[in-house]
Design a protein around this motif. Structure first.
Motif, PDB file in Angstrom:
ATOM      1  N   VAL A 150       0.865  -1.184   0.000  1.00  0.00           N
ATOM      2  CA  VAL A 150       0.000   0.000   0.000  1.00  0.00           C
ATOM      3  C   VAL A 150       0.905   1.238   0.000  1.00  0.00           C
ATOM      4  O   VAL A 150       1.625   1.483   0.963  1.00  0.00           O
ATOM      5  N   SER A 151       0.895   1.986  -1.090  1.00  0.00           N
ATOM      6  CA  SER A 151       1.850   3.095  -1.275  1.00  0.00           C
ATOM      7  C   SER A 151       1.843   4.093  -0.134  1.00  0.00           C
ATOM      8  O   SER A 151       2.886   4.543   0.312  1.00  0.00           O
ATOM      9  N   GLU A 152       0.648   4.475   0.313  1.00  0.00           N
ATOM     10  CA  GLU A 152       0.547   5.586   1.268  1.00  0.00           C
ATOM     11  C   GLU A 152       0.570   5.149   2.729  1.00  0.00           C
ATOM     12  O   GLU A 152       0.469   5.995   3.618  1.00  0.00           O
ATOM     13  N   ASN A 153       0.674   3.839   2.988  1.00  0.00           N
ATOM     14  CA  ASN A 153       0.784   3.422   4.388  1.00  0.00           C
ATOM     15  C   ASN A 153       2.160   3.807   4.928  1.00  0.00           C
ATOM     16  O   ASN A 153       3.113   3.941   4.154  1.00  0.00           O
ATOM     17  N   PRO A 154       2.288   3.974   6.250  1.00  0.00           N
ATOM     18  CA  PRO A 154       3.596   4.351   6.821  1.00  0.00           C
ATOM     19  C   PRO A 154       4.684   3.350   6.438  1.00  0.00           C
ATOM     20  O   PRO A 154       5.822   3.716   6.201  1.00  0.00           O
ATOM     21  N   ILE A 155       4.313   2.074   6.382  1.00  0.00           N
ATOM     22  CA  ILE A 155       5.216   1.050   5.866  1.00  0.00           C
ATOM     23  C   ILE A 155       4.517   0.411   4.680  1.00  0.00           C
ATOM     24  O   ILE A 155       3.394  -0.086   4.810  1.00  0.00           O
ATOM     25  N   ALA A 156       5.163   0.468   3.524  1.00  0.00           N
ATOM     26  CA  ALA A 156       4.458   0.118   2.286  1.00  0.00           C
ATOM     27  C   ALA A 156       4.153  -1.370   2.166  1.00  0.00           C
ATOM     28  O   ALA A 156       3.093  -1.756   1.689  1.00  0.00           O
ATOM     29  N   LEU A 157       5.079  -2.224   2.614  1.00  0.00           N
ATOM     30  CA  LEU A 157       4.895  -3.674   2.456  1.00  0.00           C
ATOM     31  C   LEU A 157       3.889  -4.184   3.488  1.00  0.00           C
ATOM     32  O   LEU A 157       4.062  -3.987   4.689  1.00  0.00           O
ATOM     33  N   ILE A 158       2.847  -4.826   2.995  1.00  0.00           N
ATOM     34  CA  ILE A 158       1.806  -5.344   3.886  1.00  0.00           C
ATOM     35  C   ILE A 158       2.071  -6.801   4.231  1.00  0.00           C
ATOM     36  O   ILE A 158       2.101  -7.188   5.391  1.00  0.00           O
ATOM     37  N   ALA A 159       2.256  -7.620   3.232  1.00  0.00           N
ATOM     38  CA  ALA A 159       2.469  -9.045   3.453  1.00  0.00           C
ATOM     39  C   ALA A 159       3.030  -9.666   2.189  1.00  0.00           C
ATOM     40  O   ALA A 159       2.772  -9.186   1.086  1.00  0.00           O
ATOM     41  N   SER A 160       3.820 -10.735   2.391  1.00  0.00           N
ATOM     42  CA  SER A 160       4.322 -11.482   1.249  1.00  0.00           C
ATOM     43  C   SER A 160       4.103 -12.959   1.535  1.00  0.00           C
ATOM     44  O   SER A 160       4.461 -13.445   2.600  1.00  0.00           O
TER      45      SER A 160
END
Lengths: 164, 583
Positions: free
Chosen positions: A105-115
């Motif tokens: 999610v580009s605009e979240n404080p940390i972009a990577l959510i899950a892999s």
């Protein structure tokens, strides 16, 4: 939700595997204190990728390469989130030899959510719910045959009200 | 795909408008203006957004309805003279009065009220009788059960009775959902038609808990579509409910349901009806709003006609949209019972051979009220109307709501909140329903309720910082002017009292609103706190209902506030969605 015991994490991991969702290597939404158990089951936890503020850096650290957009990556996401704290996003693909599916999610404080790692013979289909503070692009990366493919969709987060 | 449909639909989409009526004959028999030339072999009548207005109404169409980006200057974003020119309507005609705001006050006196269910019943029955038994359908696009004090008091039950007598065979919904699941289901148990919604699903939690659903396997809460036989032909009607119910309204009314546009699911449904059910036509009965329908028509293939509502756009001609499978016609049929859409189809094997569409203004003075419907209306109104018929005040000027930024009735509501709740700033929702009152007409509680009757009417007084106030305005403004129609919810801009601002609709979110000033001319400060009053919050509030606040204000007989609404527009000077003075 907070998972604190290794025993529980082990059970949960088996459940997830059994359901064909594959083993998790990270989660953007729940606090997760069971890293050793997961790390043992997978490759090293991508600590640095989970620190990045923008998606390009996160992808680079996770995969060491860039993705090309593909209509074979299907993302199901709402146009406008009904609740920004729990946004259902799912991804499937018709690509073969899929080895991982990643959400950003580009605009979240940390972009990577899950892999998610996709073991051989598993249907490449993942559903999860993510938290979004504001309107943002959501990006799904599919790793297939050693290459990266992506789909992007803007999901709007609004305070709501005042509909006609 | 259905490329074959391309040939005829485009050429014949042109419809005939009702010829300009020189003057309406009072209490005439059903006028010849409603004698339509026979066409095709199936007639579909479409009502939408009547907002429970059982009796004839005055309703002024907007003088500001701005379209931005690709929507600029395109229907439905045309008002006044630009609208008349685009659709070839003669100024000063009855149609000009019905479809636009041009010379509204003068024309209102001349042509009278529109709509009313007893008048609609007469018209519907005539148009159905004209084509013969089994050759027509009557569909309603939703927002049928809400909009009056009566409907709110009985949770729409009055309108279910009226719908049954009118003969509505299928409907979809929007405000219907704001009565909550139980009231909705109770009403549907009494409804003789079908409630259709392809885009309402159980949430995962509700599905897990075995909540009630039409189709537990897919999680669809309601029947998505129905197939109707007209003569020897089969027509699929698909329902599309308002996609953003839990966002635009308090989520507590629909906790188990999730909505959305869902065009992929819709495509599957259309394909299934075409391929497996071998229908001859596919109609989408939609509460998306016109901009959303126009985009949807460009993406989803195989729909012949979208009969649209929600945005209350009275558009005389269908808009033809080309997509990968052919063309889809998109209509929008206005609001408050002012109009009845008449879609005449020439159905052939597996296709629509030809189409004719008219959006008929329902001139109450040209139609005799149907006695049975009039009796029903009197009966359902009787237990309530006495309490609401006392005159509170007289309208000091034309009172109306519709318009992107302001309406005189909302100024009145904001004034009421400022004085009765002792606030610096008032916020009032930009609904598109709510009637028009001519200057000098009495205002009763029933009139006030027709502007305010919702299931979450509680007022609030809150402390907000200048930057929070700006964020709210930006957020609502983006729901109206986002360049992507799928990111619009419909409705108009939140109305403000005690505050002025500049708006640049063509900008992006965060950059549209500037120059926020208090009534005294002082700039709003980002970090300073202000006392703000409002109503219709999506969060639960405890204050007095807004209608009591407005009634108190009117009874107090305060001098009318004649300040111009303080919204300055920027960057839309030549937009056809803004009526110039005298046009």
């Amino acid at each position: 939700m907070s998972i604190t015991t290794n025993e529980f994490a082990e059970t949960r991991r088996m459940v997830l595997k059994g359901a064909g969702v594959a083993a998790l290597i990270g989660l953007g939404v729940v606090s997760f204190d069971a890293r050793p158990a997961l790390a043992a089951a997978n490759d090293a936890y991508p600590k640095e990728a989970f620190k990045q503020k923008n998606e390009a850096d996160a992808i680079k650290l996770l995969y060491g390469k860039t993705a090309e957009p593909s209509d074979k990556v299907k993302m199901d996401a709402p146009e406008i989130a009904e609740n920004g704290a729990v946004v259902p996003i799912s991804a499937t693909t018709t690509l073969s030899d899929v080895t991982s599916i990643t959400f950003l999610v580009s605009e979240n404080p940390i972009a990577l959510i899950a892999s998610y790692r996709i073991p051989d013979g598993t249907l490449p289909s993942v559903s999860n719910r993510i938290k979004m503070a504001k309107t943002s692009n959501v990006i799904v990366i599919v790793e297939a045959g050693g290459k990266l493919y992506s789909a992007t969709k803007e999901v709007k987060v609004t305070v709501g009200g005042c509909g006609g | 795909m259905i490329i074959r449909r391309r040939d005829f639909l485009r050429a014949t989409a042109a419809a005939t408008l009702t010829a300009g009526l020189p003057r309406l004959a009072r209490s005439a028999d059903t006028a010849s203006v409603y004698d339509l030339e026979r066409f095709g072999n199936a007639r579909i009548l479409h009502l939408t957004d009547t907002h429970a207005q059982l009796r004839p109404v005055f309703f002024r169409e907007p003088s500001v309805n701005i379209g931005v980006g690709a929507m600029a200057g395109q229907p439905p974003h045309l008002v006044g003279k630009a609208f008349l020119d685009r659709f070839g309507i003669r100024p000063e005609s009855a149609d000009a009065y019905a479809f636009t705001c041009v010379e509204f006050e003068k024309a209102a006196v001349r042509f009278g009220k529109l709509g009313g269910f007893a008048h609609l019943k007469t018209l519907v029955d005539k148009l159905r009788a004209d084509v013969g038994q089994g050759r027509s359908l009557l569909l309603d696009g939703g927002d049928l059960w809400q909009g009056t004090g009566l409907a709110n008091a009985v949770k729409g039950a009055d309108m279910v009775e009226a719908a049954n007598l009118l003969g509505i065979e299928a409907m979809t919904g929007h405000w219907e959902f704001t009565y909550g699941e139980q009231a909705l289901r109770d009403n549907l148990a009494n409804f003789k038609g079908e409630f259709l919604a392809q885009n309402v699903f159980l949430t995962e939690e509700a599905a897990f808990n075995d909540a009630k659903a039409f189709d537990p396997a897919s999680g669809r809460v309601f029947k998505p579509s129905t197939i109707k036989e007209i003569g020897s032909h089969r027509v699929a009607i698909i329902g599309q409910a308002f996609p953003y119910v839990p966002i635009a309204h308090p989520k507590r009314f629909t906790p188990d349901w999730t909505f959305g546009i869902r065009d992929e699911e819709l495509q599957k449904l259309v394909d299934n009806h075409r391929t497996n059910d071998k229908v001859d036509a596919v109609i989408l009965l939609s509460h998306n709003g016109m901009d959303v329908d126009l985009k949807l028509a460009s993406r989803v293939t195989g729909i012949d006609v979208i009969l649209g509502g929600h945005t209350h756009d009275a558009i005389p001609l269908p808009i033809t949209v080309t997509n990968a499978g052919g063309v889809t016609l998109v209509t929008n049929a206005g609001s408050n019972g002012k109009f009845l859409g008449v879609l005449d189809l020439d159905l052939a094997k597996g296709k629509v051979a030809n189409v004719r569409y008219r959006l008929l203004p329902v001139f109450s003075e040209l139609l005799k009220p149907d006695p049975a419907m009039q009796g029903l209306i009197d009966r359902v109104r009787d237990p309530h109307v006495g309490d609401w018929s006392d005159k509170l005040a007289s309208a000091d000027r034309l009172l109306y709501r519709r318009g992107n930024f302001s309406g005189s009735v909302d100024q009145l509501i904001c004034d009421a909140m400022l004085s009765e709740l002792n606030a610096e700033i008032a916020l009032s929702p930009g609904f598109r329903w709510g009637l028009t009152t001519l200057a000098g007409q009495p205002l009763t509680m029933e009139d006030v309720l027709s502007e305010t009757a919702i299931t979450y009417p509680e007022t609030y007084v809150a402390t907000m910082t200048g930057s929070q106030i700006k964020d709210v305005l930006e957020d609502v403004c983006d729901n109206l002017f986002n360049a992507d129609p799928y990111h619009q919810q419909g409705g108009d801009m939140v109305r403000v009292g005690g505050l002025t601002y500049t708006c640049a609709p063509a900008e992006t979110v965060g950059k549209r609103i500037s120059e926020l000033k208090l009534a005294n001319g002082k700039h709003l400060e980002a970090r300073k706190s202000y006392k703000v009053a409002g109503w219709a919050s999506v969060n639960e509030q405890k204050g007095e209902p807004i209608w009591d606040i407005v009634a108190k204000h009117l009874r107090a007989g305060r001098p009318p506030n004649r300040e111009a609404p303080g919204v300055t527009l920027k960057g839309v000077d030549d937009n056809a969605g803004i009526a110039k003075q005298g046009k």
